[in-house]
Design a protein around this motif. Structure first.
Motif, PDB file in Angstrom:
ATOM      1  N   ARG A  29     114.507  49.884  91.805  1.00 28.30           N
ATOM      2  CA  ARG A  29     115.813  49.738  91.146  1.00 28.30           C
ATOM      3  C   ARG A  29     116.506  48.538  91.786  1.00 28.30           C
ATOM      4  O   ARG A  29     116.673  48.490  93.008  1.00 28.30           O
ATOM      5  N   ILE A  30     116.877  47.577  90.951  1.00 28.30           N
ATOM      6  CA  ILE A  30     117.387  46.314  91.485  1.00 28.30           C
ATOM      7  C   ILE A  30     118.865  46.140  91.137  1.00 28.30           C
ATOM      8  O   ILE A  30     119.246  46.243  89.963  1.00 28.30           O
ATOM      9  N   ASN A  31     119.663  45.846  92.149  1.00 26.21           N
ATOM     10  CA  ASN A  31     121.086  45.600  91.907  1.00 26.21           C
ATOM     11  C   ASN A  31     121.274  44.169  91.390  1.00 26.21           C
ATOM     12  O   ASN A  31     121.025  43.201  92.102  1.00 26.21           O
ATOM     13  N   MET A  32     121.698  44.055  90.132  1.00 26.95           N
ATOM     14  CA  MET A  32     121.890  42.735  89.527  1.00 26.95           C
ATOM     15  C   MET A  32     123.375  42.359  89.512  1.00 26.95           C
ATOM     16  O   MET A  32     123.825  41.567  88.689  1.00 26.95           O
ATOM     17  N   GLY A  33     124.153  42.960  90.377  1.00 26.00           N
ATOM     18  CA  GLY A  33     125.581  42.642  90.421  1.00 26.00           C
ATOM     19  C   GLY A  33     126.351  43.660  89.610  1.00 26.00           C
ATOM     20  O   GLY A  33     126.687  44.727  90.091  1.00 26.00           O
ATOM     21  N   ALA A  34     126.608  43.313  88.344  1.00 26.47           N
ATOM     22  CA  ALA A  34     127.413  44.212  87.520  1.00 26.47           C
ATOM     23  C   ALA A  34     126.597  45.374  86.945  1.00 26.47           C
ATOM     24  O   ALA A  34     127.139  46.231  86.276  1.00 26.47           O
ATOM     25  N   TYR A  35     125.308  45.360  87.156  1.00 23.48           N
ATOM     26  CA  TYR A  35     124.461  46.419  86.592  1.00 23.48           C
ATOM     27  C   TYR A  35     123.160  46.523  87.395  1.00 23.48           C
ATOM     28  O   TYR A  35     122.879  45.673  88.238  1.00 23.48           O
ATOM     29  N   TYR A  36     122.388  47.569  87.118  1.00 26.11           N
ATOM     30  CA  TYR A  36     121.078  47.730  87.754  1.00 26.11           C
ATOM     31  C   TYR A  36     119.981  47.580  86.699  1.00 26.11           C
ATOM     32  O   TYR A  36     120.195  47.887  85.526  1.00 26.11           O
ATOM     33  N   SER A  37     118.809  47.109  87.125  1.00 23.06           N
ATOM     34  CA  SER A  37     117.625  47.137  86.269  1.00 23.06           C
ATOM     35  C   SER A  37     116.492  47.779  87.053  1.00 23.06           C
ATOM     36  O   SER A  37     116.502  47.751  88.289  1.00 23.06           O
ATOM     37  N   TYR A  38     115.523  48.324  86.336  1.00 26.43           N
ATOM     38  CA  TYR A  38     114.331  48.845  86.994  1.00 26.43           C
ATOM     39  C   TYR A  38     113.188  47.843  86.808  1.00 26.43           C
ATOM     40  O   TYR A  38     113.066  47.247  85.743  1.00 26.43           O
ATOM     41  N   LEU A  39     112.385  47.715  87.841  1.00 32.09           N
ATOM     42  CA  LEU A  39     111.122  46.990  87.695  1.00 32.09           C
ATOM     43  C   LEU A  39     110.010  48.028  87.750  1.00 32.09           C
ATOM     44  O   LEU A  39     109.895  48.759  88.743  1.00 32.09           O
ATOM     45  N   VAL A  40     109.201  48.102  86.703  1.00 33.05           N
ATOM     46  CA  VAL A  40     108.067  49.030  86.714  1.00 33.05           C
ATOM     47  C   VAL A  40     106.802  48.183  86.770  1.00 33.05           C
ATOM     48  O   VAL A  40     106.502  47.428  85.844  1.00 33.05           O
ATOM     49  N   SER A  41     106.076  48.272  87.877  1.00 31.27           N
ATOM     50  CA  SER A  41     104.913  47.391  88.050  1.00 31.27           C
ATOM     51  C   SER A  41     103.588  48.132  88.192  1.00 31.27           C
ATOM     52  O   SER A  41     102.532  47.550  87.993  1.00 31.27           O
ATOM     53  N   ASP A  42     103.629  49.409  88.543  1.00 28.95           N
ATOM     54  CA  ASP A  42     102.381  50.160  88.693  1.00 28.95           C
ATOM     55  C   ASP A  42     101.792  50.463  87.310  1.00 28.95           C
ATOM     56  O   ASP A  42     102.487  51.008  86.442  1.00 28.95           O
TER      57      ASP A  42
END
Ligand code: HEM
Length: 456
Positions: free
Chosen positions: A42-55
């Motif tokens: 879960r990545i903090n992008m400042g005003a919002y979060y995004s998930y990175l799914v890599s597996d």
């Protein structure tokens, strides 16, 4: 794990979180996140979060097992302005109808039938490099491939009427690309204000693009009889007279425009960029180059390539696949969650953006031995056994995978073969090559190549 457990991930610093680091080098940043936090982060992008799914196992959950809990990420207003409600961005019934209607035209059988005219156009185009050959007059390969693939995609999608408009569309598209408003949403504009001049140029170019496509559609009833393009398939399969064709076009003008431009845009830049990287690696590894030239010589010799011959270029295909692993032109794509649910046991809230990056997944050491090494033998049959289908996703996966993957591979093999029959291309001495994550992963400084004509 508790029901609402969130995945681990970086917070970055201050109000903008990880956004500055992400924007500086998105691909390497995401790779670092996957390596530090694992298959879902879960990545903090400042005003919002995004998930990175890599597996790969979790990618399957997003793209296949829970595909109905996601929609395409259509937050980028400009993309929608250019390609509208075509197959890439449409959803639900509209998408289903577009995809199932298009599918028969994308099978290997249907596309193999197109190889002859594609070869004709591509050979003529590549022969023009003679004027650069053997005289230290390098070609700009990325530019050349964009010109070529947009010609091929344009004619295949929009038919004969595209040929006379090819240069015009290329110029307009370049205007669109150069004036692409960098900041598309409120959150990102925290970093940079809007550039009004760019926005005006962008809209002007878009207007010209629409005008050109509508012009082509107006003329279409006069040429439909002998045409080969996808447009013919969109208008009707049956024999229609001119008036019926005109009526059909008038009724669905906007939708036709969207569908044509979607296929055109998705087809050409992706293939051009991939081809550029393929030629780059062929030149970089002399043994690979030798084996490709030997194979083309043995299988095709000086004949005109046909679909049957292209299908026999096994080694060339492996080189293209390996080049798509390391230099995936679509470096990432994303989905937006339609409802709360779980992935890999972690909570995914409604509206969360989930990023899937082929750049990252194609470099996971658990799935790819020495991931940074270029090695086409990874695609030898014995070595692919047991490898997750979701570890290799240059064309995505699941129901919204790339419909044009066969076409891309066929065109790439054709162009490599045509080059190997004629030229030795080598990187211009001192030319800097760096990956750059734009809409596709492009060579940041282009790809300057010297052209040497092979002896007949
Ligand atoms: C090397 C070349 C190509 C690469 C790497 C590539 C990659 C991709 C990827 C990763 C997606 C999924 C995007 C997402 O889910 O957000 C996609 C979708 C798509 N691609 Fe390609 N593509 C290539 C060539 C082509 C060609 C030649 C066409 C043909 C006309 C094409 C047409 C499409 C379309 C229409 C979609 C949307 C499919 C749907 O949502 O149902 N692509 N492509």
């Amino acid at each position: 794990m508790s029901k609402n457990q969130l995945p681990p991930g970086p917070e970055g610093e201050g109000k903008l979180g990880c956004l500055p680091e992400m924007r500086a080098n998105p691909m390497e940043f995401l790779r670092k996140v996957a390596s530090e936090y694992g298959g879902i982060a879960r990545i903090n992008m400042g005003a919002y979060y995004s998930y990175l799914v890599s597996d790969p196992k979790l990618i399957k959950e997003v793209l296949v097992d829970h595909y109905d809990k996601y929609k395409k990420n259509t937050r980028y207003k400009q993309v929608r302005m250019v390609i509208g409600e075509g197959m890439l961005l449409s959803e639900g019934e509209v998408w289903k109808n577009q995809r199932s209607h298009a599918q028969p035209k994308f099978t290997s059988k249907a596309l193999d039938k197109q190889v002859d005219w594609i070869t004709g156009l591509a050979s003529k185009f590549i022969d023009n490099w003679d004027s650069n050959a053997n005289q230290e007059k390098p070609i700009e390969l990325e530019f050349q491939f964009n010109l070529l693939t947009q010609l091929l995609a344009g004619v295949w999608v929009m038919g004969e009427g595209f040929k006379s408009r090819s240069q015009r569309v290329f110029d307009i598209y370049n205007q669109i690309r150069m004036n692409w408003p960098e900041m598309t949403d409120l959150k990102a504009s925290l970093l940079k204000p809007k550039n009004l001049k760019k926005e005006i140029n962008f809209r002007r170019a878009l207007h010209d693009l629409n005008k050109t496509v509508y012009e082509l559609l107006d003329e279409y009833p006069d040429i439909i009889k002998n045409d080969i393009g996808f447009l013919k398939h969109l208008i009707s399969d049956a024999d229609m007279d001119k008036t019926a064709v005109r009526d059909s076009i008038t009724k669905q003008k906007r939708s036709l425009r969207d569908q044509l431009l979607t296929l055109f845009v998705t087809a050409f830049e992706t293939t051009a960029t991939s081809l550029c990287w393929t030629i780059y690696v062929i030149d970089k590894y002399p043994q690979v180059k030798q084996k490709i030239y030997d194979e083309v010589n043995e299988v095709i010799g000086d004949q005109t390539p046909t679909a049957d011959l292209l299908n026999k270029l096994d080694y060339t295909e492996k080189v293209i696949k390996e080049s798509l692993r390391l230099y995936s032109s679509v470096h990432s794509f994303s989905r937006v969650a339609l409802e709360d649910h779980e992935i890999g046991g972690y909570h995914v809230p409604k509206d969360m953006t989930v990023i899937i990056s082929s750049y990252v997944t194609h470099r996971l050491p658990e799935y790819w031995e020495e991931p940074d090494t270029f090695d086409p033998s990874r695609f030898d049959k014995e070595r692919t056994v047991g490898r997750s289908r979701f570890a290799y996703i240059p064309f995505a996966a699941g129901h919204r995978n790339c419909i044009g993957s066969y076409m891309a591979l066929m065109q790439s093999k054709l162009v490599v073969a045509l080059i190997a029959q004629r030229y030795n291309l080598s990187l211009y001495p001192g030319h800097r090559v760096e990956k750059h994550a734009a809409t596709t992963m492009r060579p940041k400084f282009g790809m300057k190549m010297n052209v040497e004509r092979l002896a007949a």
